[in-house]
Design a protein around this motif. Structure first.
Motif, PDB file in Angstrom:
ATOM      1  N   UNK A 147       0.818  -1.211   0.000  1.00 40.36           N
ATOM      2  CA  UNK A 147       0.000   0.000   0.000  1.00 40.36           C
ATOM      3  C   UNK A 147       0.855   1.266   0.000  1.00 40.36           C
ATOM      4  N   UNK A 148       2.141   1.091  -0.244  1.00 41.02           N
ATOM      5  CA  UNK A 148       3.051   2.226  -0.337  1.00 41.02           C
ATOM      6  C   UNK A 148       3.557   2.374  -1.768  1.00 41.02           C
ATOM      7  N   UNK A 149       4.063   3.557  -2.068  1.00 37.34           N
ATOM      8  CA  UNK A 149       4.699   3.808  -3.347  1.00 37.34           C
ATOM      9  C   UNK A 149       6.204   3.670  -3.175  1.00 37.34           C
ATOM     10  N   UNK A 150       6.898   3.403  -4.274  1.00 36.51           N
ATOM     11  CA  UNK A 150       8.340   3.144  -4.195  1.00 36.51           C
ATOM     12  C   UNK A 150       9.097   4.310  -3.553  1.00 36.51           C
ATOM     13  N   UNK A 151       8.835   5.587  -3.924  1.00 38.14           N
ATOM     14  CA  UNK A 151       9.544   6.679  -3.243  1.00 38.14           C
ATOM     15  C   UNK A 151       9.269   6.698  -1.738  1.00 38.14           C
ATOM     16  N   UNK A 152       8.062   6.357  -1.307  1.00 37.80           N
ATOM     17  CA  UNK A 152       7.738   6.326   0.124  1.00 37.80           C
ATOM     18  C   UNK A 152       8.510   5.218   0.825  1.00 37.80           C
ATOM     19  N   UNK A 153       8.662   4.081   0.155  1.00 40.15           N
ATOM     20  CA  UNK A 153       9.426   2.973   0.742  1.00 40.15           C
ATOM     21  C   UNK A 153      10.888   3.372   0.920  1.00 40.15           C
ATOM     22  N   UNK A 154      11.447   4.035  -0.079  1.00 43.02           N
ATOM     23  CA  UNK A 154      12.847   4.463   0.019  1.00 43.02           C
ATOM     24  C   UNK A 154      13.037   5.483   1.132  1.00 43.02           C
ATOM     25  N   UNK A 155      12.084   6.413   1.264  1.00 45.91           N
ATOM     26  CA  UNK A 155      12.162   7.385   2.360  1.00 45.91           C
ATOM     27  C   UNK A 155      12.063   6.695   3.714  1.00 45.91           C
ATOM     28  N   UNK A 156      11.227   5.676   3.795  1.00 35.88           N
ATOM     29  CA  UNK A 156      11.057   4.948   5.047  1.00 35.88           C
ATOM     30  C   UNK A 156      12.333   4.206   5.430  1.00 35.88           C
ATOM     31  N   UNK A 157      12.937   3.529   4.448  1.00 35.53           N
ATOM     32  CA  UNK A 157      14.174   2.782   4.705  1.00 35.53           C
ATOM     33  C   UNK A 157      15.309   3.724   5.083  1.00 35.53           C
ATOM     34  N   UNK A 158      15.346   4.884   4.411  1.00 29.30           N
ATOM     35  CA  UNK A 158      16.420   5.852   4.684  1.00 29.30           C
ATOM     36  C   UNK A 158      16.107   6.758   5.868  1.00 29.30           C
ATOM     37  N   UNK A 159      15.001   6.443   6.589  1.00 29.27           N
ATOM     38  CA  UNK A 159      14.594   7.164   7.808  1.00 29.27           C
ATOM     39  C   UNK A 159      14.414   8.663   7.554  1.00 29.27           C
ATOM     40  N   UNK A 160      13.841   8.973   6.375  1.00 30.19           N
ATOM     41  CA  UNK A 160      13.581  10.370   6.037  1.00 30.19           C
ATOM     42  C   UNK A 160      12.109  10.740   6.211  1.00 30.19           C
ATOM     43  N   UNK A 161      11.378   9.854   6.833  1.00 25.87           N
ATOM     44  CA  UNK A 161       9.968  10.131   7.099  1.00 25.87           C
ATOM     45  C   UNK A 161       9.537   9.437   8.376  1.00 25.87           C
ATOM     46  N   UNK A 162       8.523   9.937   9.019  1.00 27.28           N
ATOM     47  CA  UNK A 162       8.002   9.383  10.265  1.00 27.28           C
ATOM     48  C   UNK A 162       7.198   8.132   9.956  1.00 27.28           C
ATOM     49  N   UNK A 163       7.582   7.005  10.586  1.00 25.15           N
ATOM     50  CA  UNK A 163       6.888   5.768  10.251  1.00 25.15           C
ATOM     51  C   UNK A 163       5.447   5.772  10.741  1.00 25.15           C
ATOM     52  N   UNK A 164       5.123   6.558  11.752  1.00 26.51           N
ATOM     53  CA  UNK A 164       3.731   6.675  12.195  1.00 26.51           C
ATOM     54  C   UNK A 164       2.885   7.353  11.112  1.00 26.51           C
ATOM     55  N   UNK A 165       3.491   8.323  10.443  1.00 30.58           N
ATOM     56  CA  UNK A 165       2.804   8.975   9.333  1.00 30.58           C
ATOM     57  C   UNK A 165       2.552   7.973   8.207  1.00 30.58           C
ATOM     58  N   UNK A 166       3.535   7.127   7.952  1.00 27.24           N
ATOM     59  CA  UNK A 166       3.384   6.111   6.908  1.00 27.24           C
ATOM     60  C   UNK A 166       2.280   5.128   7.279  1.00 27.24           C
ATOM     61  N   UNK A 167       2.223   4.731   8.533  1.00 23.02           N
ATOM     62  CA  UNK A 167       1.174   3.806   8.981  1.00 23.02           C
ATOM     63  C   UNK A 167      -0.199   4.428   8.798  1.00 23.02           C
ATOM     64  N   UNK A 168      -0.296   5.729   9.069  1.00 22.28           N
ATOM     65  CA  UNK A 168      -1.566   6.432   8.873  1.00 22.28           C
ATOM     66  C   UNK A 168      -1.959   6.428   7.396  1.00 22.28           C
ATOM     67  N   UNK A 169      -0.985   6.644   6.505  1.00 23.69           N
ATOM     68  CA  UNK A 169      -1.253   6.613   5.067  1.00 23.69           C
ATOM     69  C   UNK A 169      -1.742   5.234   4.640  1.00 23.69           C
ATOM     70  N   UNK A 170      -1.069   4.202   5.169  1.00 22.80           N
ATOM     71  CA  UNK A 170      -1.450   2.832   4.815  1.00 22.80           C
ATOM     72  C   UNK A 170      -2.888   2.543   5.246  1.00 22.80           C
ATOM     73  N   UNK A 171      -3.244   2.960   6.448  1.00 22.36           N
ATOM     74  CA  UNK A 171      -4.601   2.716   6.954  1.00 22.36           C
ATOM     75  C   UNK A 171      -5.650   3.406   6.078  1.00 22.36           C
ATOM     76  N   UNK A 172      -5.372   4.643   5.687  1.00 21.73           N
ATOM     77  CA  UNK A 172      -6.317   5.366   4.832  1.00 21.73           C
ATOM     78  C   UNK A 172      -6.466   4.684   3.480  1.00 21.73           C
ATOM     79  N   UNK A 173      -5.345   4.232   2.924  1.00 18.70           N
ATOM     80  CA  UNK A 173      -5.401   3.581   1.617  1.00 18.70           C
ATOM     81  C   UNK A 173      -6.109   2.229   1.695  1.00 18.70           C
ATOM     82  N   UNK A 174      -5.884   1.509   2.772  1.00 17.32           N
ATOM     83  CA  UNK A 174      -6.577   0.237   2.944  1.00 17.32           C
ATOM     84  C   UNK A 174      -8.083   0.463   3.067  1.00 17.32           C
ATOM     85  N   UNK A 175      -8.455   1.508   3.802  1.00 22.66           N
ATOM     86  CA  UNK A 175      -9.872   1.835   3.948  1.00 22.66           C
ATOM     87  C   UNK A 175     -10.468   2.231   2.606  1.00 22.66           C
ATOM     88  N   UNK A 176      -9.711   3.022   1.852  1.00 20.61           N
ATOM     89  CA  UNK A 176     -10.203   3.465   0.546  1.00 20.61           C
ATOM     90  C   UNK A 176     -10.363   2.274  -0.403  1.00 20.61           C
TER      91      UNK A 176
END
Length: 950
Positions: A783-812
């Motif tokens: 439920x993530x996009x490739x740039x989001x995955x790279x940011x997550x691995x490189x710790x350039x984004x808050x993983x809680x924010x990513x989890x929130x995005x995943x939940x919204x996309x799963x709901x959608x």
């Protein structure tokens, strides 16, 4: 007896010769276009030149000139030289021609007269040309030409009353036909009189105009006029033209009022409408006023409203042209949208109209009559004073113009004067662009795709399309936006039909081929002229087709084989996160190359199959991996039947496969079957139901699918043993196509293996992120996009924010599953559906019903604005109430969260601008400023046209 045969030639053969549509045939042979289906349907030499090109026009001219000469010479074989019977033959020829082709036959007559009397014919041509300079009008030129024909021929036969009578009859017939046909007939005033009339070089709308030089509005009007639609005569003025001379020439008066409209070079693009931003003027009845209005219109390009609008839209500064047209005194006028701009799922043409001029509609100051026309069902909704016949004519023209503009929905202004339906302007509906289609996409992506799977395909599609088009078209395709070639609507893949249509046209396919992307029709065959024009393009494609197998072998040795060997040797679970990202990039690069070859192989296969007319059933499928895998599984199942009795096989249920496999494991023979199945999984385990969707488990991961299939094959007695593995006997054509078919299958197999490795790599990365508690589950990675995955691995984004995005996309995605039927075509953005709304719908009695104008739902507080002079302080939570909206209100629209107007309609400037800014809006709630109060909280539904008091 001779004269009797001559009379038969005149009265029977001559009309038949005139009726033979050689012009239409030649035009179709050269360009693939049927003149009777274009413009006003005239089958004329001038129409052949315009629609078919120079080659078609020359052939048409020669055929029509030949007809005129032929009937004169045939008649001469039975009657004396230069007799009145030769003129009678031309009359019969013209009657036959008009009966079928609706053309005047002027070319036939001109060359027939030259054959009849060469000296008189040439004299008529010379003096007729001089008459053009005297009269400077179309009808004046016709009078001069026909009058000269009667005078010159009659003078030479002054003692023959019957000759004079017949000559006058020919001139009268031509005059009557001239009066019946439109400007696209034999007499094109745009191409003749513009040279003589002394209008200071001002461009006429009757000419073929370039939108880059005169703007989209003027070019569109010119195009409509050339196609045979009724467009008021007019001219295009630019800064620096001699206005005094032009105003004297135009000579406006109370009986001949003119209208001034802007045509901006940066206006009416496919994403910017600029509705009402620049000044227009009606009812101009004298030269001095005309001059001032032209200057005012030119100056409006630099007004504060226009500057602000262009800055907001990021439009480049260019220039403005002015259109001066004859004003139509309409009994009824209005606007029409070829598609519903509010609910694109509703297949209707929306029409708004009033008695009088269109200015009352587009200004928003009058609430018009509203209609919806459903052409497919011949249904009209809405009540008013406009005749249904007029409304259906408007609807048909709106859809016709849409089709001729690459299926882009059109906004049309029209006026009906009691006899003629006039088209005043047309432009694309900016909010319904581009057109997205499930054609092709539904074959590649039959089911919904999660974000990661779609992101992978989007990368591959855009890259491969750019590479292939750049090779075939080279610089012709450099301005195409390949990053917008595909999109995800409701988790389903769609292709950009508008962009693909542009590519089709650049390749040389006729405009009718665009219907393939929308209506599912077959590709239209390219015309001979189109093939000749695109020989370099076709040659490059043929070269690529010819060298495809060799190129693929080279890539296989240098790219695919080493990459697949490396992927097989290294277990992704043993790699670090960074190494997994690098592995993903390597696989994607391999997939780009493989997809490139797969696309070319598919095109090559289609080309060969079409050229050699080979049916798919004549090809052998046994070397196609997916088919070979199923056939081998069937063979194992057939061998397994011998281990069971007939009664056991009858009682076997595929869904109860665990019991069946438990029975197999209890015997030595059954263990050998299980061993064969494991070998089958090692060989074909990288496949799945949808190999292109990396979120779908492979057969090697989910044995359940294989076990169900196998159990079903065992229980199905209709499946017989494979007794013949030999290739089918094929002729040379079938063998040529078979080679490409197998090459395509081989490349697809490489794609499938790479997709399988890509899935396992993402799964390994998902497991690591899940173990590190960055993701809640390993499958969340899909439920993530490739740039989001790279940011997550490189710790350039808050993983809680990513989890929130995943939940919204799963709901959608869960919401999208509730859609029973997704639209085949989508115009612009995804249609708003109730499940998309974040605000729960409520039903109360405190509702105000208006006209839905711009989609969206918003809750906010009311702000009543009666004039632009009052102090205005609003934000995105403010719903403003205004009397109406015209261009001057656009400065504050972008600040509001929602809009309510007391008068106006769906197709007014205010509604167009609201949709362009994506601001929910409801029009035409009378006395809204009195019913509602400042700071009162309401809910506005721009799709239903409802304002609910909370």
């Amino acid at each position: 007896m001779t004269e009797i045969w001559g009379a038969i030639i005149v009265f029977v053969v001559s009309p038949i010769i005139g009726a033979i549509p050689l012009v239409d045939w030649f035009t179709y042979a050269v360009s693939g276009k049927e003149l009777k289906k274009l413009g006003n349907g005239n089958i004329s030499v001038s129409a052949a030149f315009y629609h078919g090109g120079r080659a078609a026009g020359i052939l048409a001219f020669l055929s029509e000139a030949g007809k005129g000469v032929a009937v004169v010479l045939m008649t001469r074989a039975f009657f004396p030289l230069g007799s009145s019977w030769e003129i009678m033959a031309l009359i019969a020829l013209v009657m036959g021609r008009y009966w079928v082709g609706k053309g005047a036959g002027l070319t036939n007559v001109t060359w027939g007269i030259i054959a009849h009397n060469p000296l008189a014919g040439l004299l008529i041509l010379l003096l007729g040309g001089i008459s053009f300079t005297i009269f400077r009008t179309r009808k004046g030129g016709q009078v001069g030409f026909l009058g000269l024909m009667v005078v010159v021929l009659s003078v030479q036969n002054i003692n023959s009353p019957e000759y004079i009578f017949v000559t006058i009859g020919l001139a009268g017939l031509l005059w009557w036909i001239f009066d019946q046909i439109s400007d696209e007939g034999e007499f094109k005033s745009s191409q003749v009189f513009s040279f003589f009339r002394g209008d200071s070089g001002v461009t006429s709308l009757s000419q073929k105009l370039n939108n880059e030089k005169v703007g989209d509005k003027a070019a569109n009007l010119s195009l409509l006029k050339q196609w045979g639609y009724s467009v008021p005569d007019g001219w295009v003025i630019k800064a620096g033209d001699d206005l005094d001379t032009f105003c004297d020439f135009a000579n406006p008066s109370i009986q001949n009022p003119l209208v001034v409209r802007p045509s901006v070079l940066d206006k009416d693009s496919l994403t910017v409408s600029a509705a009402g931003i620049y000044e227009s003027y009606l009812d101009i009845t004298d030269g001095a006023t005309l001059k001032h209005r032209i200057i005012d219109c030119l100056s409006s390009y630099h007004s504060a409203i226009a500057l602000n609008y262009r800055q907001n839209k990021g439009t480049k500064e260019k220039s403005l042209m002015v259109i001066v047209q004859k004003q139509i005194r309409g009994e009824f006028s209005g606007v029409a949208f070829s598609r519903n701009p509010i609910n694109q799922l509703d297949d209707c043409i929306c029409i708004e109209g009033v008695a009088g001029d269109t200015s009352k509609v587009v200004s928003g100051q009058v609430s018009p009559e509203k209609y919806q026309v459903y052409l497919a069902d011949d249904v009209l909704k809405g009540r008013g004073n406009i005749p249904p016949s007029v409304l259906f004519s408007v609807a048909k023209i709106a859809r016709e113009i849409e089709r001729t503009h690459k299926n882009i929905p059109q906004d049309i202004e029209w006026s009906y004067d009691g006899q003629t339906l006039w088209i005043l302007q047309n432009r694309p509906i900016s909010t319904l662009y581009p057109l997205w289609t499930r054609k092709i996409a539904q074959e590649i992506f039959p089911k919904p795709l999660p974000h990661l799977s779609w992101g992978v395909h989007n990368i591959l599609i855009s890259a491969v399309a750019r590479d292939i088009v750049s090779i075939i078209l080279q610089d012709k395709g450099k301005d195409l936006e390949f990053n917008k070639i595909a999109i995800l609507h409701y988790s389903y893949g769609y292709f950009n039909a508008t962009l693909l249509g542009e590519i089709f046209l650049l390749i040389g396919l006729p405009p009718e081929s665009l219907q393939y992307l929308t209506d599912g029709e077959k590709f239209a065959k390219p015309s001979l002229s189109s093939i000749l024009k695109n020989i370099p393009t076709l040659w490059r494609l043929l070269v690529k087709e010819w060298t495809l197998f060799k190129d693929f072998q080279v890539k296989g040795d240098r790219t695919f084989n080493p990459l697949l060997d490396e992927l097989e040797e290294i277990n992704p679970n043993q790699l670090s996160n960074q190494e997994l990202l690098q592995r993903i990039d390597n696989i994607l690069e391999g997939l780009k190359t493989a997809t490139y070859f797969k696309t070319l192989a598919y095109l090559s296969y289609i080309i060969r199959q079409t050229l050699f007319k080979v049916n798919a059933q004549d090809l052998d499928n046994q070397n196609i991996t997916e088919i070979r895998a199923i056939e081998e599984l069937k063979q194992i199942a057939i061998d397994t039947r011998n281990l069971f009795s007939g009664i056991q096989l009858q009682e076997l249920e595929p869904q109860n496969y665990p019991s069946f496999f438990a029975t197999l494991s209890e015997s030595s023979d059954g263990e050998s079957v299980i061993k064969r199945l494991n070998e089958w999984l090692e060989k074909y385990g990288y496949l799945s139901e949808i190999t292109t969707d990396i979120s779908v488990p492979r057969w090697s991961e989910n044995h359940r699918i294989m076990k169900i299939m196998f159990t079903k094959f065992v229980a199905d007695n209709s499946i017989k043993a494979i007794t013949n593995n030999k290739l089918k006997t094929q002729n040379i054509q079938q063998k040529i196509v078979q080679k490409r078919y197998e090459l395509k299958g081989e490349i697809v197999d490489i794609n499938n293996k790479l997709f399988s490795h890509l899935r396992s790599t993402f799964i390994a990365l998902g497991e690591k992120l899940s173990q590190d508690q960055i993701l809640l589950d390993e499958k969340d990675i899909f439920f993530l996009k490739i740039p989001e995955i790279k940011q997550l691995v490189n710790q350039k984004t808050d993983h809680q924010h990513i989890i929130s995005i995943i939940n919204k996309r799963q709901q959608k995605c869960q919401e999208y599953k509730e859609i029973k039927k997704i639209p085949y075509l989508i115009y612009g953005k995804s249609p708003k559906i109730n499940i998309d709304s974040k605000i729960s719908p409520k039903t109360t009695q405190n509702q105000l019903q208006g006209i839905p104008a711009s989609m969206g739902i918003i809750e906010g507080k009311i702000k009543i604005i009666r004039t632009l002079t009052q102090n205005i302080n609003i934000d995105k939570e403010t719903i403003i109430i205004v009397p109406y909206i015209d261009a001057s209100w656009s400065l504050i629209l972008a600040q509001a969260g929602g809009i309510i107007t007391e008068i106006g309609g769906q197709l007014s400037h205010g509604a167009i601008i609201a949709r362009e800014y994506s601001i929910p809006a409801v029009m035409n709630i009378p006395q809204a400023s009195r019913i509602l109060r400042n700071n009162q909280k309401v809910r506005l539904d721009g799709q239903k046209g409802i304002v609910e008091i909370l």
